[in-house]
Design an enzyme around this catalytic site. Structure first.
Site, PDB file in Angstrom:
ATOM      1  N   LYS A   1      13.639 -25.540 -10.588  1.00  0.00           N
ATOM      2  CA  LYS A   1      12.980 -26.158 -11.753  1.00  0.00           C
ATOM      3  C   LYS A   1      12.393 -27.503 -11.367  1.00  0.00           C
ATOM      4  CE  LYS A   1      15.684 -24.304 -15.611  1.00  0.00           C
ATOM      5  NZ  LYS A   1      16.642 -24.625 -16.651  1.00  0.00           N
TER       6      LYS A   1
ATOM      7  N   HIS B   1      18.947   9.811 -10.977  1.00  0.00           N
ATOM      8  CA  HIS B   1      17.815  10.295 -10.184  1.00  0.00           C
ATOM      9  C   HIS B   1      17.187   9.162  -9.395  1.00  0.00           C
ATOM     10  CE1 HIS B   1      18.062  14.152 -12.331  1.00  0.00           C
ATOM     11  NE2 HIS B   1      18.507  13.372 -13.299  1.00  0.00           N
TER      12      HIS B   1
ATOM     13  N   GLU C   1      24.669 -15.250 -13.554  1.00  0.00           N
ATOM     14  CA  GLU C   1      24.453 -16.692 -13.696  1.00  0.00           C
ATOM     15  C   GLU C   1      25.772 -17.423 -13.927  1.00  0.00           C
ATOM     16  OE1 GLU C   1      20.488 -18.848 -15.207  1.00  0.00           O
ATOM     17  OE2 GLU C   1      21.674 -18.091 -16.854  1.00  0.00           O
TER      18      GLU C   1
END
Ligand code: PA5
Length: 470
Positions: free
Chosen positions: A443, A329, A297
């Site tokens: 937003k 893994h 960010e």
């Protein structure tokens, strides 16, 4: 007590081979990277002078620390459970502290085993499944909700607050409900601060110059830590010590400068834009997520010129939160043989509280026998060293952070190291690491779609989705 150290030899040319790493001469005085570092430091010092880097003042803000401890002491003893409600920077730091320093089975421990400190939950996502499940589980009469939002207007957090507040009122009445709420928000602005004033709900301040993802050492991260008995003074002392080191003007003595400069060079010159953070400790899984948010960010931005063209879309590395040895893994195959576009930032913990010996049993079975006599600590550590070496042998770069013991002090050091490195990297990338303009459109569209006053209802380009769905 050994401070956190950064091993960076595996990102340098002598170890990786010509063209694969950084020439160490570039780090020395007069070298290109040292000069870039001086520029990034100037930006940092300038912003510090203008009061924009509030996170650097937090370790010495004794008034705020005392306020947090007092609130924690007065609330902690009354409640069986603390639920932190917040998202992004208002949650990840607190989670990182709790996961690193509390017993891994904290919430399953009895009251006595927890020394009468409360259980701790984080309510992050606006997901009805997890929200409903937690609210149904906790005893509202014995639960404190710490609602954290710097802006005081984040949709997910506000919606959860509204649900919680109504439940509290139904169960305890308006006056009773108030005693179960504690806000952490901007000192003056925002809906949460206004509510705190009008309804007389206690509220801790997040200093105006401390942004969400830089707020872990403010009441955002400190309150949940203090309520659960974490030594916040040690956390802050570690941060203060690291800050001192990160202000050293000599690049080769400055861990934040090296972290930022080498990762920036790996991205922009060596073709490694993917930065995988891989601590070898279950307790640091949330720190990995915290780093991912901080790095992404802060640095993923439109940028100014250079690599940032409309076609490239901007600048910034892509952080990946991983965990060793589990991701050996899962991700390791890609890291070892996939595109040469990644740097791995390993984190090694020197000493664990319990090394856990592996018994010398099964001597008849070679696949098991060689493990006997070692410890799980040794196994994990050996896997880390082997992975670093395997990458190096193929000319694949990595950095390794080393923490002697994972305690509050070391965690404080890590928080400060990463935060200062992020600001310095912002200087190198030519972006403002403190803002996040890219999340605003989403937003605004959400607000418009939900009918918020002052927001137009947007048209979404999904009318034809029916034709393109199987
Ligand atoms: O780092 C940031 O600024 C964001 O991740 C915020 O922390 C997040 O959006 C939550 O914001 P707020 O604390 O205002 O609710």
């Amino acid at each position: 007590m050994t401070p956190v150290t950064l091993r960076y030899g595996n990102l340098l040319e002598p170890r990786l081979g010509p063209g694969r790493g950084v020439d160490p001469g570039r780090l020395e005085e007069g070298g290109e990277l040292a000069q870039g570092f001086a520029g990034a430091m100037d930006v940092l010092q300038e912003r510090r002078k203008t009061g924009e880097l509030g996170f650097m003042d937090l370790p010495s803000d004794t008034t705020l620390i005392r306020q947090v401890q007092e609130v924690a002491d007065s609330f902690g003893q009354w409640f069986e459970t603390l639920v932190v409600v917040g998202i992004g920077g208002s949650s990840l730091g607190g989670r990182a502290v709790a996961e690193a320093l509390l017993d891994p089975h904290w919430n399953e421990r009895t009251d006595e085993e927890r020394d009468h400190f409360p259980q701790l939950y984080f309510l992050e996502n606006a997901d009805p499944d997890s929200t409903a499940a937690l609210l149904d589980r906790v005893d509202l009469r014995r639960t404190l909700f710490n609602v954290i939002s710097k802006s005081g207007g984040t949709a997910e957090t506000m919606a959860q607050y509204m649900i919680i507040e109504e439940r509290l009122r139904d169960e305890l009445g308006p006056d009773g409900a108030r005693g179960h709420l504690l806000f952490t928000t901007d000192p003056d602005a925002g809906a949460l601060r206004a509510l705190a004033r009008s309804r007389e709900i206690p509220a801790l301040p997040v200093p105006a110059n401390v942004g969400g993802r830089f707020s872990v050492l403010s009441p955002v991260g400190l309150l949940p830590a203090a309520v659960t008995g974490v030594d916040i003074e040690a956390l802050l002392a570690g941060a203060a010590e690291m800050q001192e080191r990160c202000l050293n003007p000599e690049l080769t003595r400055n861990p934040a400068g090296l972290l930022a400069g080498l990762l920036h060079t790996a991205d922009t010159e060596l073709g490694h834009p993917v930065h995988v953070f891989m601590p070898y400790a279950d307790r640091l899984r949330a720190l990995s997520l915290w780093f991912q948010q901080l790095w992404a960010e802060s640095l993923g931005k439109k940028g100014q010129g250079g690599d940032a063209t409309p076609e490239s879309g901007g600048v910034g590395p892509t952080p990946v939160a991983a965990l060793g040895a589990v991701d050996q893994h899962s991700l390791l195959q890609l890291l070892m043989e996939g595109p040469r576009d990644k740097v791995v930032l390993f984190l090694r913990v020197g000493r664990r509280s319990e090394p856990l010996p592996i018994p010398r049993t099964h001597s008849e079975e070679p696949a098991l026998a060689y493990l006997g006599g070692h410890t799980l600590e040794e196994l994990l550590d050996t896997e880390l060293r082997a992975t670093v070496e395997a990458l190096r042998r193929d000319g694949r770069p990595s950095l390794t952070l080393e923490v002697e013991t994972l305690d509050a002090r070391a965690l404080g050091e890590l928080f400060m190291l990463f935060q200062v490195a992020t600001v310095l990297a912002g200087g190198w990338y030519g972006v403002d690491p403190l803002d996040q303009p890219g999340v605003e459109l989403g937003k605004r569209l959400t607000s418009g779609l939900l009918g918020r006053e002052g927001y137009d209802r947007p048209e979404l380009d999904d009318a034809e989705d029916g034709n393109w769905t199987v």
